[in-house]
Design a protein around this motif. Sequence first.
Motif, PDB file in Angstrom:
ATOM      1  N   GLN A   1       0.775  -1.337   0.002  1.00 41.75           N
ATOM      2  CA  GLN A   1       0.055   0.020   0.024  1.00 41.75           C
ATOM      3  C   GLN A   1       1.027   1.006  -0.059  1.00 41.75           C
ATOM      4  O   GLN A   1       0.620   2.387  -0.485  1.00 41.75           O
ATOM      5  CB  GLN A   1      -0.951   0.439   1.145  1.00 41.75           C
ATOM      6  N   GLN A   2       1.442   1.263   0.989  1.00 39.00           N
ATOM      7  CA  GLN A   2       2.876   2.072   1.559  1.00 39.00           C
ATOM      8  C   GLN A   2       3.800   2.665  -0.506  1.00 39.00           C
ATOM      9  O   GLN A   2       3.834   3.665  -0.480  1.00 39.00           O
ATOM     10  CB  GLN A   2       3.510   2.509   2.318  1.00 39.00           C
TER      11      GLN A   2
ATOM     12  N   ASP B   1      10.218  10.392   0.116  1.00 33.62           N
ATOM     13  CA  ASP B   1       8.778   9.881  -0.175  1.00 33.62           C
ATOM     14  C   ASP B   1       9.408   8.917  -1.291  1.00 33.62           C
ATOM     15  O   ASP B   1       9.338   8.714  -2.589  1.00 33.62           O
ATOM     16  CB  ASP B   1       8.312  10.297  -0.467  1.00 33.62           C
TER      17      ASP B   1
ATOM     18  N   THR C   1       7.448   6.828  -1.829  1.00 29.58           N
ATOM     19  CA  THR C   1       6.826   6.495  -3.173  1.00 29.58           C
ATOM     20  C   THR C   1       7.105   7.025  -3.985  1.00 29.58           C
ATOM     21  O   THR C   1       5.874   7.450  -4.898  1.00 29.58           O
ATOM     22  CB  THR C   1       5.211   5.851  -2.688  1.00 29.58           C
TER      23      THR C   1
END
Lengths: 315, 315
Positions: free
Chosen positions: B174-175, B309, B311
């Motif tokens: 998810q992350q 980050d 992502t």
Amino acid sequence: MGDALPSWNDGATKSAILDFVARTTREGGADFIAPAERIAVFDNDGTLWCEFPLQVQVFFALAEVKRLTQQDPSLLQKPAFKAMIDGDVKTLMSLPKQQVFEPAFATHAGMTVEEFHANAWRWLRQAEHPKLRRPFMHNTFVPQHELLEHLRANGFKTYIVTGGGVEFVRVVAQQLYGIPPEQVVGSSTKMKLEEADGGIVLRKLPELGSFDDREEKVVNIALHIGRRPVFAFGNSDGDLAMIRYTLGGDGPRMAWLLHHDDATREFAYDRDFKLSALREGLDRAGELGIGVVSMQRDWNRVFPEGNDDPTGGIA
Amino acid sequence: MGDALPSWNDGATKSAILDFVARTTREGGADFIAPAERIAVFDNDGTLWCEFPLQVQVFFALAEVKRLTQQDPSLLQKPAFKAMIDGDVKTLMSLPKQQVFEPAFATHAGMTVEEFHANAWRWLRQAEHPKLRRPFMHNTFVPQHELLEHLRANGFKTYIVTGGGVEFVRVVAQQLYGIPPEQVVGSSTKMKLEEADGGIVLRKLPELGSFDDREEKVVNIALHIGRRPVFAFGNSDGDLAMIRYTLGGDGPRMAWLLHHDDATREFAYDRDFKLSALREGLDRAGELGIGVVSMQRDWNRVFPEGNDDPTGGIA
């Protein structure tokens, strides 16, 4: 806003469901559940549609099993196969669930997944329940359509977790319940890949992969969903593990067992129905924090009778 | 509208992807795919994040395996266990994939699913890649973040179908990729239910349930998703069955193999990397209708370097 559950009678059960959905979706509230965690699991046979006197898939096997025993007469030595050939419903009702489902899973063997779908659909679209005298697909429970829809309208993801074959239930889950194939978890046969015209097809094998009943329902929920559900609905002791797993997490949780106590509109059975007994569930519901829904008391409508749309208009 | 794939260089590959998404989502067009059928499957190791010189989960096993061999010294007779204890990366790279993953799955055994998640997360949040010298979680591929996001923005449902352990990948999916646990399909150990404080927990067993590689990826796609994907992305021969299954259905389809040909920014490997060889895929890509993405040629950015980050800002 209108009544989201018009087929449910006013009373403690309906209030508890509406209240649970309201408080778990109220942002900032103490019982708020993040949308991603709103996983609701429903058994199918006896919970979303009629399973008496035999599960729909067993009726399907009855229609299919002749072909199998002609190919392999030694199968007649198995009690469930013999009872199916003889149309002996009484014997079938007395056998353990996994034995009775075995021929149902065997009828898949040798077909590709696509062939099985077409075959099951050909039967499902016209086969009738012998007592209720209408298509099996018209034997879904309208109050459950409403509940599924109410949950989804509030951001819950609805899953079927069934002892029935996953491929069988997927054939109708979208149309009957608005539940897509990837949200159906069920029993499965092993499969193997085959080259066909340069492409790849999947062929079903006679070997059982997973019998998705009791403890196995929890294992398959973990494997397929990877989250502990927050809402569960079943109708037999085969659903107790899934219900206890659901209730065992942190935060607000809710679980129900449907009690088939309505001989007038559907059937009345519980402790002695071997294929889907409700015994421990009735004895321990209070202690375990499980609500018991009485079909007779809590539902003012059961089937979508007189309605050409078997989904009761849910789409 | 801006460029949906800024980290992809202009050229045939990028155009083909953008064109596929545009024409399969144009209502009324000849190539329109109904939203429910827009299933896209991605391998993880080597496709969404770096897998060289060993898959992330093998590094995790390296850190965990000491504990296991102390409990059971007989494990040292297995080459992969011994090589892990010795930190012998060269030997590990020479063994068959399933043998090397075996200790990785064994490190799960005996833990509840919740304990395993906490344990894996404790390691993942701080462990660093020995050569790239930054956290493993920063070794995801930015162009793939963009592609996943572009597919989802156009109604595709994105799945990971990984040879890695399903529970391991779910900890970060998810992350890192915006993919929820229920859309991760992977290898799995068997599990058993246990009573604990009146509730139910799931404990992982040392026995392998499914090694989700090659043909097994297709079987698990059928079991978990129940639809044939229309878009697939892999990077090794272990993904070929899944890709061929994807391409084998009716209507528009697209599949890619990522070729690791960028020794400067990542690594250059293909035919001789035993843990994830790309050999048949390179030889047969044209014949099978599979596109080959060159990391060097097609991507102007690889990692979210210099970005806190991991992502890459996708959230």
